[in-house]
Design a protein around this motif. Structure first.
Motif, short mmCIF file in Angstrom:
data_model
loop_
_atom_site.label_atom_id
_atom_site.label_comp_id
_atom_site.label_asym_id
_atom_site.label_seq_id
_atom_site.Cartn_x
_atom_site.Cartn_y
_atom_site.Cartn_z
N VAL A 27 0.23 12.71 -13.12
CA VAL A 27 1.12 13.87 -13.09
C VAL A 27 1.88 13.81 -11.77
N ILE A 63 1.05 22.10 -20.03
CA ILE A 63 1.69 22.18 -18.73
C ILE A 63 2.06 23.63 -18.42
N LYS A 87 7.40 22.37 -10.58
CA LYS A 87 7.71 21.46 -11.68
C LYS A 87 6.55 20.49 -11.84
N ILE A 88 6.04 20.39 -13.07
CA ILE A 88 4.96 19.46 -13.39
C ILE A 88 5.50 18.45 -14.39
N SER A 89 5.34 17.17 -14.06
CA SER A 89 5.85 16.08 -14.90
C SER A 89 4.72 15.17 -15.34
N LYS A 90 4.83 14.68 -16.56
CA LYS A 90 3.92 13.67 -17.10
C LYS A 90 4.74 12.40 -17.34
N THR A 98 10.27 10.76 -18.96
CA THR A 98 9.29 11.61 -18.28
C THR A 98 9.44 13.02 -18.84
N SER A 100 8.68 17.03 -18.45
CA SER A 100 8.41 17.99 -17.37
C SER A 100 8.57 19.42 -17.88
N SER A 102 9.13 23.30 -15.82
CA SER A 102 9.28 23.94 -14.51
C SER A 102 9.56 25.44 -14.69
#
Length: 107
Positions: A27, A63, A87-90, A98, A100, A102
């Motif tokens: 992440v 998320i 903001k969380i991204s995988k 990617t 995300s 947010s």
């Protein structure tokens, strides 16, 4: 003042798919906050530690749930913060992009 925490990368369990509940995945967290500096500062190391511990310990399925949980913790632990974006991204869940989520919060 603004604090920027960019591209904080670690592994945790997050997701609803069967393999996501077993295998940790990367992440990437991006965090930006505004606060008024008046002889008190915000220790960004503490923000990083809080985010990592909460994400790793909680093993979120969504998320969105992670963001809302972190919102509660950040607001409680850092009262000097006026507003922030999280903001969380995988980066590895899909081969060609990617993913995300947010949100921006005013405290």
């Amino acid at each position: 003042m603004k604090i920027h925490i960019e591209d904080l990368k670690f592994q945790c369990i997050i997701g609803i798919l069967e393999h996501e509940r077993i295998q940790e995945q990367d992440v990437i967290i991006n965090f930006e906050c505004e606060y008024e500096f008046k002889n008190e500062y915000i220790n960004y190391t503490q923000i990083v530690d809080l985010i990592k511990k909460k994400m790793i310990f909680s093993k979120f399925k969504l998320i969105e749930d992670a963001i809302l949980s972190l919102k509660s913790e950040i607001s409680k632990e850092f009262p000097l913060i006026n507003s922030y974006t999280l903001k969380i991204s995988k980066p590895s869940i899909l081969a060609d992009c990617t993913v995300s989520v947010s949100d921006t919060f005013s405290v």
